[in-house]
Design a protein around this motif. Sequence first.
Motif, PDB file in Angstrom:
ATOM      1  N   ASP A  51      78.139   2.305  28.485  1.00 41.29           N
ATOM      2  CA  ASP A  51      77.611   2.735  27.245  1.00 41.29           C
ATOM      3  C   ASP A  51      76.673   1.945  26.687  1.00 41.29           C
ATOM      4  O   ASP A  51      76.774   0.573  26.880  1.00 41.29           O
ATOM      5  CB  ASP A  51      78.958   2.598  26.357  1.00 41.29           C
ATOM      6  N   HIS A  53      74.268   0.427  24.074  1.00 42.38           N
ATOM      7  CA  HIS A  53      74.429  -0.133  22.821  1.00 42.38           C
ATOM      8  C   HIS A  53      72.970  -0.039  22.172  1.00 42.38           C
ATOM      9  O   HIS A  53      72.254  -0.483  22.763  1.00 42.38           O
ATOM     10  CB  HIS A  53      75.107  -1.476  22.775  1.00 42.38           C
ATOM     11  N   GLU A  54      73.131   0.050  20.583  1.00 41.08           N
ATOM     12  CA  GLU A  54      71.891   0.435  20.117  1.00 41.08           C
ATOM     13  C   GLU A  54      71.300  -0.860  19.891  1.00 41.08           C
ATOM     14  O   GLU A  54      69.863  -0.901  19.981  1.00 41.08           O
ATOM     15  CB  GLU A  54      72.407   0.872  18.534  1.00 41.08           C
ATOM     16  N   ASP A  55      71.964  -1.905  19.475  1.00 41.47           N
ATOM     17  CA  ASP A  55      71.127  -3.289  19.397  1.00 41.47           C
ATOM     18  C   ASP A  55      70.611  -3.954  20.498  1.00 41.47           C
ATOM     19  O   ASP A  55      69.901  -4.856  20.495  1.00 41.47           O
ATOM     20  CB  ASP A  55      71.886  -4.186  18.614  1.00 41.47           C
ATOM     21  N   THR A  56      71.181  -3.631  21.775  1.00 42.71           N
ATOM     22  CA  THR A  56      70.858  -4.229  22.893  1.00 42.71           C
ATOM     23  C   THR A  56      70.012  -3.220  24.054  1.00 42.71           C
ATOM     24  O   THR A  56      68.828  -3.405  24.144  1.00 42.71           O
ATOM     25  CB  THR A  56      71.888  -4.866  23.554  1.00 42.71           C
ATOM     26  N   GLU A  79      81.557   9.147  24.221  1.00 42.02           N
ATOM     27  CA  GLU A  79      81.937   8.193  23.453  1.00 42.02           C
ATOM     28  C   GLU A  79      83.347   8.264  22.873  1.00 42.02           C
ATOM     29  O   GLU A  79      83.877   7.492  22.116  1.00 42.02           O
ATOM     30  CB  GLU A  79      81.038   8.159  22.237  1.00 42.02           C
ATOM     31  N   THR A 101      75.429   5.840  18.942  1.00 38.77           N
ATOM     32  CA  THR A 101      75.588   4.218  18.713  1.00 38.77           C
ATOM     33  C   THR A 101      75.733   3.841  20.131  1.00 38.77           C
ATOM     34  O   THR A 101      75.186   2.748  20.421  1.00 38.77           O
ATOM     35  CB  THR A 101      76.138   3.953  17.794  1.00 38.77           C
ATOM     36  N   ARG A 102      76.422   4.351  20.944  1.00 39.72           N
ATOM     37  CA  ARG A 102      76.980   3.944  22.001  1.00 39.72           C
ATOM     38  C   ARG A 102      76.991   4.981  23.000  1.00 39.72           C
ATOM     39  O   ARG A 102      78.042   5.131  23.770  1.00 39.72           O
ATOM     40  CB  ARG A 102      78.323   3.088  22.090  1.00 39.72           C
ATOM     41  N   GLU A 310      78.972  -5.505  27.531  1.00 38.02           N
ATOM     42  CA  GLU A 310      77.660  -5.979  27.336  1.00 38.02           C
ATOM     43  C   GLU A 310      76.793  -6.354  28.498  1.00 38.02           C
ATOM     44  O   GLU A 310      75.668  -6.694  28.311  1.00 38.02           O
ATOM     45  CB  GLU A 310      77.517  -7.117  26.233  1.00 38.02           C
ATOM     46  N   ASN A 313      73.970  -4.229  29.150  1.00 37.95           N
ATOM     47  CA  ASN A 313      73.200  -4.163  27.812  1.00 37.95           C
ATOM     48  C   ASN A 313      72.416  -5.315  27.729  1.00 37.95           C
ATOM     49  O   ASN A 313      71.151  -5.417  27.527  1.00 37.95           O
ATOM     50  CB  ASN A 313      73.953  -3.847  26.779  1.00 37.95           C
TER      51      ASN A 313
END
Length: 386
Positions: A51, A53-56, A79, A101-102, A310, A313
């Motif tokens: 998955d 991630h939006e910010d990474t 998701e 978002t993921r 993470e 990501n």
Amino acid sequence: MTTTTHHPIAVVGAGLGGLTLASVLHAHGVEAAVFDLDASATARAQGGMLDIHEDTGQAALHAAGLYQQFRTLVLPGGEAMRILDRNAVVLRKEEDEGNGTRPEVERGDLRNLLLGSLPEGTVHWGSKITAARPLDAGRHEVTLADGTTFTTDLLIGADGAWSRIRPLVSQATPVYSGLSFVEFDLKDANTRHREAVELVGGGMLFALGPGKGFLAHNEPDGSLHVYAALTAPEDWAATVDFTDAGAARTALLTHFADWDPRLRSLVSEADGALIPRPIHALPVGHRWDRTPGVTLLGDAAHLMSPFAGEGANLAMFDGAELALALAAHPGDTEQALAAYEEKLFPRSEAFAAESADNLVLCFDDTAPQSLVDQFAQYDRLRDETR
């Protein structure tokens, strides 16, 4: 007489982090040489779903100019998520709302996207690193398994958990987390394993109990990818003959004797090999002193358990951030590395701490209620910020 090749920037490891670094550098007109021990891009399977991630991870793909192509690789419905107890009772269920978002994507597809963004010949396949040593003025000499060497002005370790480059900056080594996975597949699940498909649902399954559980997800090829998790001694896998799939299934099932038959059947119906995966992590807060001409990214820098979601990501984000720092400081590599590491250390420490905490939470004495409660807390925080 042997002539040593020189590369201004050398990246060790053609995983997602190393390739993202090379891709973002290329987008800024800077070329890097990438070295990987695999014989080719298709030498081995690349693992399951991720998955992103939006910010990474997604931010890294934006930096590489690959975000729109990435969206075409996303698995629809991936998701979705459900949490079950050992009796297969559903305690929490989330549908895929399609907000992106993921989004879930296959690791191999993502890697191929990154490889396709690089000029031909960027990745030197079949290049196993056996040694690396500092020279002068931040340069390093790297030796390959075939006896050849190259030198570089900037050496980047993107070579994973057991990095050959890490010892140049740190004496830290990964430590066993106390948890082991056993990884396996149920092939052609929609026709051959219908009950398992209904159990897992459209996305990710967490079926948990104290000290053990199952994690499973759908693959684009119609198979189910499953991890059985056990809190076990570090040498547990050595007590099981994993070369004999039948014996491995039997040994694994003894740990789930009182679990619902539908969950046990994930193991009994497994197709092909069962692969042990002991989970290791670097110490939370791992960092090093600024060392001229060398740095790390991804698992080489901050190996953690998968329970923050993470790993990939952060590897991609590290690669993009390092590339952007180098592009922002042309001619001053040390300033670029200092700027990169200043943000890397607190970022990776926060995620590593979250990962370590979540591992404990997922398998504590109250599991899976502990995980259900955590999601409920996320819901409350989200509602309060709306």
